[in-house]
Design a protein around this motif. Structure first.
Motif, PDB file in Angstrom:
ATOM      1  N   ARG A  49      43.562 -46.023  64.040  1.00  0.00           N
ATOM      2  CA  ARG A  49      42.786 -47.198  64.438  1.00  0.00           C
ATOM      3  C   ARG A  49      41.286 -46.923  64.373  1.00  0.00           C
ATOM      4  NH1 ARG A  49      45.234 -51.327  67.194  1.00  0.00           N
ATOM      5  NH2 ARG A  49      43.297 -52.386  66.652  1.00  0.00           N
ATOM      6  N   ASP A  80      46.468 -53.661  61.399  1.00  0.00           N
ATOM      7  CA  ASP A  80      45.453 -53.874  62.429  1.00  0.00           C
ATOM      8  C   ASP A  80      44.106 -53.257  62.093  1.00  0.00           C
ATOM      9  OD1 ASP A  80      47.734 -53.812  65.269  1.00  0.00           O
ATOM     10  OD2 ASP A  80      46.883 -55.482  64.118  1.00  0.00           O
ATOM     11  N   LYS A 116      41.420 -64.179  62.897  1.00  0.00           N
ATOM     12  CA  LYS A 116      41.280 -62.771  63.230  1.00  0.00           C
ATOM     13  C   LYS A 116      40.632 -62.598  64.595  1.00  0.00           C
ATOM     14  CE  LYS A 116      39.585 -58.335  61.539  1.00  0.00           C
ATOM     15  NZ  LYS A 116      39.078 -57.908  62.843  1.00  0.00           N
ATOM     16  N   GLU A 153      41.962 -56.495  65.628  1.00  0.00           N
ATOM     17  CA  GLU A 153      43.273 -56.787  65.061  1.00  0.00           C
ATOM     18  C   GLU A 153      43.104 -57.181  63.604  1.00  0.00           C
ATOM     19  OE1 GLU A 153      45.262 -58.731  69.115  1.00  0.00           O
ATOM     20  OE2 GLU A 153      45.514 -59.691  67.171  1.00  0.00           O
ATOM     21  N   THR A 195      45.655 -62.737  60.744  1.00  0.00           N
ATOM     22  CA  THR A 195      47.009 -63.285  60.713  1.00  0.00           C
ATOM     23  C   THR A 195      46.985 -64.629  60.000  1.00  0.00           C
ATOM     24  OG1 THR A 195      46.696 -64.240  62.908  1.00  0.00           O
ATOM     25  CG2 THR A 195      47.813 -62.131  62.800  1.00  0.00           C
TER      26      THR A 195
END
Lengths: 111, 113
Positions: free
Chosen positions: A9, A104, B38, B42, B45
């Motif tokens: 991440r 992500d 968004k 993250e 989507t």
């Protein structure tokens, strides 16, 4: 549900290092993509792949390369990291013309 | 040269009101359009899409309108909710064997309670 997993991440690297960003998908999708997102610039396509061992340059490939040895894994490589490659990196997968699914993201800082 | 343009970087609306997010494109080969949402930290989507054979597509509170002659599309959110606060990206594609999206710069929507 499609799952797109990016290995890190957050990542901090130094100028000149070789950096590997990994992306794995579990849906057997043919197509995989690497983007970077920067404030005010949106999402820009770096490289993409429509099949194993196949790769195509996107809009901003300079300073990057990719590897796709297996269908589920698409790696982005920064050959010699520079500070202007500090960014959010996003991997996506898709099939045909279906909407792409994104991971992500990896926030990469180059010091 | 930017082929997909979202000219407004931000939009603020009151909860319960309509949010209208605009997008323009220049490439006549684009025939499929998508909106992604968004949140910070993250990935984007998928929200809703529209094919060039339609001029409207609706999914719950979200409606996308396409004006091919003006090369313009818009996303309407009614009623807007605080949870809709996010960055919205417009994307375009030329349908064929495989997808290759071109994204706009995004617009940050803030919905005030």
């Amino acid at each position: 549900d499609v799952k797109v997993t990016q290995s890190s991440r957050y990542l901090v690297k130094r100028t000149g290092e070789k950096v590997f960003l990994e992306c794995v998908q579990d849906m057997d999708h043919e197509n995989m993509f690497w983007y970077r997102q920067d404030p005010g610039l949106g999402l820009r396509l770096i490289y993409f792949s429509y099949d194993v061992k196949m790769k195509e340059k996107g809009d901003i490939p300079e300073g990057y390369s990719v590897s796709r040895e297996k269908k589920e894994r698409f790696s982005l490589i920064l050959e010699s990291a520079s500070t202007n490659q500090t960014s959010m990196y996003l991997c996506a997968t898709g099939e045909g013309n279906q909407p792409q699914h994104f991971g992500d993201g990896t926030r990469l800082s180059i010091l | 040269d930017q082929q997909v343009k979202q000219n407004s970087p931000s939009l603020s609306v009151q909860e319960g009101r309509i949010s209208i997010l605009n997008c323009d494109y220049t490439n006549s080969m684009f025939d499929y359009f998508l909106w992604y949402k968004k949140y910070p930290a993250e990935g984007p989507t998928f929200l809703i899409s529209i094919s060039s054979i339609k001029d409207k597509n609706e999914d719950g509170r979200f409606t996308v309108f396409l004006n091919k002659s003006a090369k313009h599309l818009s996303l309407h959110i009614v009623p807007s909710q605080p949870g809709d606060s996010a960055v919205y990206f417009c994307a375009a594609d030329s349908t064929g064997a495989n997808s290759k999206l071109t994204f706009g710069k995004g617009i940050t929507l803030s919905v005030r309670p």
